[in-house]
Design a protein around this motif. Sequence first.
Motif, PDB file in Angstrom:
ATOM      1  N   PRO A   1      45.102  49.346  42.638  1.00  0.00           N
ATOM      2  CA  PRO A   1      44.832  48.971  41.249  1.00  0.00           C
ATOM      3  C   PRO A   1      44.790  50.218  40.376  1.00  0.00           C
ATOM      4  O   PRO A   1      44.747  51.348  40.885  1.00  0.00           O
ATOM      5  N   LYS A   2      44.809  50.015  39.077  1.00  0.00           N
ATOM      6  CA  LYS A   2      44.669  51.143  38.163  1.00  0.00           C
ATOM      7  C   LYS A   2      43.342  51.833  38.420  1.00  0.00           C
ATOM      8  O   LYS A   2      42.313  51.189  38.563  1.00  0.00           O
ATOM      9  N   SER A   3      43.385  53.147  38.485  1.00  0.00           N
ATOM     10  CA  SER A   3      42.170  53.911  38.713  1.00  0.00           C
ATOM     11  C   SER A   3      41.387  54.003  37.410  1.00  0.00           C
ATOM     12  O   SER A   3      41.846  54.586  36.432  1.00  0.00           O
ATOM     13  N   SER A   4      40.209  53.406  37.394  1.00  0.00           N
ATOM     14  CA  SER A   4      39.419  53.373  36.167  1.00  0.00           C
ATOM     15  C   SER A   4      37.995  52.940  36.488  1.00  0.00           C
ATOM     16  O   SER A   4      37.763  52.150  37.397  1.00  0.00           O
ATOM     17  N   CYS A   5      37.054  53.459  35.729  1.00  0.00           N
ATOM     18  CA  CYS A   5      35.699  52.918  35.802  1.00  0.00           C
ATOM     19  C   CYS A   5      35.716  51.518  35.206  1.00  0.00           C
ATOM     20  O   CYS A   5      36.459  51.253  34.262  1.00  0.00           O
ATOM     21  N   TRP A   6      34.881  50.613  35.731  1.00  0.00           N
ATOM     22  CA  TRP A   6      34.965  49.228  35.284  1.00  0.00           C
ATOM     23  C   TRP A   6      34.384  49.010  33.905  1.00  0.00           C
ATOM     24  O   TRP A   6      34.554  47.948  33.308  1.00  0.00           O
ATOM     25  N   PHE A   7      33.716  50.011  33.327  1.00  0.00           N
ATOM     26  CA  PHE A   7      33.276  49.852  31.939  1.00  0.00           C
ATOM     27  C   PHE A   7      33.887  50.934  31.033  1.00  0.00           C
ATOM     28  O   PHE A   7      33.331  51.299  30.002  1.00  0.00           O
ATOM     29  N   CYS A   8      35.069  51.391  31.424  1.00  0.00           N
ATOM     30  CA  CYS A   8      35.800  52.392  30.654  1.00  0.00           C
ATOM     31  C   CYS A   8      36.482  51.739  29.450  1.00  0.00           C
ATOM     32  O   CYS A   8      36.897  50.575  29.502  1.00  0.00           O
ATOM     33  N   ILE A   9      36.650  52.488  28.386  1.00  0.00           N
ATOM     34  CA  ILE A   9      37.352  52.000  27.212  1.00  0.00           C
ATOM     35  C   ILE A   9      38.788  51.604  27.552  1.00  0.00           C
ATOM     36  O   ILE A   9      39.395  50.777  26.876  1.00  0.00           O
ATOM     37  N   GLY A  10      39.340  52.192  28.624  1.00  0.00           N
ATOM     38  CA  GLY A  10      40.714  51.899  29.014  1.00  0.00           C
ATOM     39  C   GLY A  10      40.901  50.560  29.710  1.00  0.00           C
ATOM     40  O   GLY A  10      42.037  50.150  29.970  1.00  0.00           O
ATOM     41  N   MET A  11      39.829  49.849  30.004  1.00  0.00           N
ATOM     42  CA  MET A  11      39.950  48.529  30.622  1.00  0.00           C
ATOM     43  C   MET A  11      40.576  47.555  29.629  1.00  0.00           C
ATOM     44  O   MET A  11      40.153  47.468  28.469  1.00  0.00           O
ATOM     45  N   THR A  12      41.578  46.822  30.074  1.00  0.00           N
ATOM     46  CA  THR A  12      42.208  45.827  29.217  1.00  0.00           C
ATOM     47  C   THR A  12      41.427  44.514  29.280  1.00  0.00           C
ATOM     48  O   THR A  12      40.664  44.285  30.230  1.00  0.00           O
ATOM     49  N   PRO A  13      41.604  43.629  28.291  1.00  0.00           N
ATOM     50  CA  PRO A  13      40.946  42.325  28.374  1.00  0.00           C
ATOM     51  C   PRO A  13      41.243  41.583  29.669  1.00  0.00           C
ATOM     52  O   PRO A  13      40.337  40.987  30.266  1.00  0.00           O
ATOM     53  N   ASP A  14      42.495  41.615  30.117  1.00  0.00           N
ATOM     54  CA  ASP A  14      42.839  40.938  31.373  1.00  0.00           C
ATOM     55  C   ASP A  14      42.084  41.537  32.550  1.00  0.00           C
ATOM     56  O   ASP A  14      41.666  40.810  33.462  1.00  0.00           O
ATOM     57  N   GLU A  15      41.902  42.840  32.548  1.00  0.00           N
ATOM     58  CA  GLU A  15      41.176  43.495  33.643  1.00  0.00           C
ATOM     59  C   GLU A  15      39.695  43.147  33.600  1.00  0.00           C
ATOM     60  O   GLU A  15      39.065  42.973  34.649  1.00  0.00           O
ATOM     61  N   VAL A  16      39.130  43.033  32.411  1.00  0.00           N
ATOM     62  CA  VAL A  16      37.724  42.635  32.295  1.00  0.00           C
ATOM     63  C   VAL A  16      37.544  41.215  32.817  1.00  0.00           C
ATOM     64  O   VAL A  16      36.539  40.900  33.465  1.00  0.00           O
ATOM     65  N   ARG A  17      38.530  40.367  32.566  1.00  0.00           N
ATOM     66  CA  ARG A  17      38.438  38.978  33.054  1.00  0.00           C
ATOM     67  C   ARG A  17      38.330  38.903  34.571  1.00  0.00           C
ATOM     68  O   ARG A  17      37.771  37.947  35.114  1.00  0.00           O
ATOM     69  N   THR A  18      38.865  39.873  35.273  1.00  0.00           N
ATOM     70  CA  THR A  18      38.869  39.841  36.745  1.00  0.00           C
ATOM     71  C   THR A  18      37.616  40.460  37.362  1.00  0.00           C
ATOM     72  O   THR A  18      37.451  40.402  38.581  1.00  0.00           O
ATOM     73  N   LEU A  19      36.757  41.044  36.552  1.00  0.00           N
ATOM     74  CA  LEU A  19      35.577  41.729  37.099  1.00  0.00           C
ATOM     75  C   LEU A  19      34.578  40.730  37.674  1.00  0.00           C
ATOM     76  O   LEU A  19      34.418  39.626  37.150  1.00  0.00           O
ATOM     77  N   PRO A  20      33.872  41.112  38.724  1.00  0.00           N
ATOM     78  CA  PRO A  20      32.829  40.234  39.281  1.00  0.00           C
ATOM     79  C   PRO A  20      31.643  40.130  38.328  1.00  0.00           C
ATOM     80  O   PRO A  20      31.470  40.953  37.415  1.00  0.00           O
ATOM     81  N   VAL A  21      30.809  39.140  38.577  1.00  0.00           N
ATOM     82  CA  VAL A  21      29.670  38.863  37.696  1.00  0.00           C
ATOM     83  C   VAL A  21      28.763  40.079  37.551  1.00  0.00           C
ATOM     84  O   VAL A  21      28.271  40.374  36.449  1.00  0.00           O
ATOM     85  N   TRP A  22      28.512  40.804  38.635  1.00  0.00           N
ATOM     86  CA  TRP A  22      27.573  41.917  38.546  1.00  0.00           C
ATOM     87  C   TRP A  22      28.072  42.999  37.596  1.00  0.00           C
ATOM     88  O   TRP A  22      27.278  43.637  36.887  1.00  0.00           O
ATOM     89  N   CYS A  23      29.382  43.218  37.545  1.00  0.00           N
ATOM     90  CA  CYS A  23      29.935  44.188  36.593  1.00  0.00           C
ATOM     91  C   CYS A  23      29.750  43.704  35.159  1.00  0.00           C
ATOM     92  O   CYS A  23      29.351  44.477  34.270  1.00  0.00           O
ATOM     93  N   LEU A  24      30.029  42.426  34.922  1.00  0.00           N
ATOM     94  CA  LEU A  24      29.910  41.867  33.577  1.00  0.00           C
ATOM     95  C   LEU A  24      28.482  41.966  33.061  1.00  0.00           C
ATOM     96  O   LEU A  24      28.236  42.310  31.894  1.00  0.00           O
ATOM     97  N   ARG A  25      27.502  41.667  33.927  1.00  0.00           N
ATOM     98  CA  ARG A  25      26.106  41.729  33.512  1.00  0.00           C
ATOM     99  C   ARG A  25      25.701  43.165  33.163  1.00  0.00           C
ATOM    100  O   ARG A  25      24.960  43.407  32.196  1.00  0.00           O
TER     101      ARG A  25
END
Length: 329
Positions: A209-233
């Motif tokens: 996958p793209k190398s990125s922190c899961w709360f980085c500004i570079g995360m796309t909306p589609d990538e945020v949609r795939t994050l698990p619940v714990w990341c979203l919280r």
Amino acid sequence: MTRLQMPSQTMRTTTRVRDYLALPRPPVVLAYGIGVDSTALLVELEARGEAPDLVLAADTGVENPLTYEYLDIIRPWMAARGIPFEIVRYQPRRFKHWPPYYSLLEMCLTNATLPSKSLGGSSCSLKYKKAPQDAFLKTWQPAIDAWARGQKVTRLIGFDAGKRDTIRYTHAAKIVDPLYEYRYPLREWGMDREACEKRIAAAGLPVPPKSSCWFCIGMTPDEVRTLPVWCLRLIVLVEARAAPRLHTVEGLWRNSTRARPGRMTDFIRHERLLPADDIDQITREAPLDLIRFQDVAASIPVAERPTMRSWIERFNAAIPPSERPKLAA
């Protein structure tokens, strides 16, 4: 200059050249981001019989969960080929009045801030990726020996030949480092992103996958949609914790555009990725509880002080065990 002087000077010059050629080859280190470009570079180097002397990765503690899963694939691949691999992490030395923190997430929650990229800077990459690698290499014997010989360590960087990385390369190529000689083999080989993906697949490996922190500004909306619940919280928590101190940006995505809001929390709410009640409760209660935790921790001797991770683990206890994260060790 007399004829008698010439042989002596020629001899000295020949000796200097011979001594230089007799020096061992400087060690080669691959700065591994565990993403597409650096993985393609690793695969191609190994295929050419030019595997690096060391593959070095830095863990921010908040890499994409899929990146940690990819380590379970690429680590055995390197081990089977005898390629040394090390993972390093940021190690703070002083905690002043705060609970100890060891990751970018923990730093943001402790200091009530966002990653520097969301604020228009780049210090998070320098602090949590480059600095730990530099610190490790200063203790790595092959590097120490090379520097003692007056050589530079060769550092391989996975910038590809595509347009986006050309911009990054143009900036990086201007930097002169007294300890390192930087090389960009993917650019030398003319490999762009697509070529990198094909090279990885040709080696029988899945494309990472793209190398990125899961709360980085570079995360796309589609990538945020795939994050698990714990990341979203935790994204909701980070933005809620930092909100009182934000004046020039809205949130992790900085400011709103036609494609997305400035706050990832607003996107998560709109997409119903988390229940609205959960978002409201986190925003209302968690930052205050965190502040109380910090106040209590500040009164405890440093050696006995609870870490920020312990508070995060308590925060994650609100979700089922099967959905909780496996925090970096």
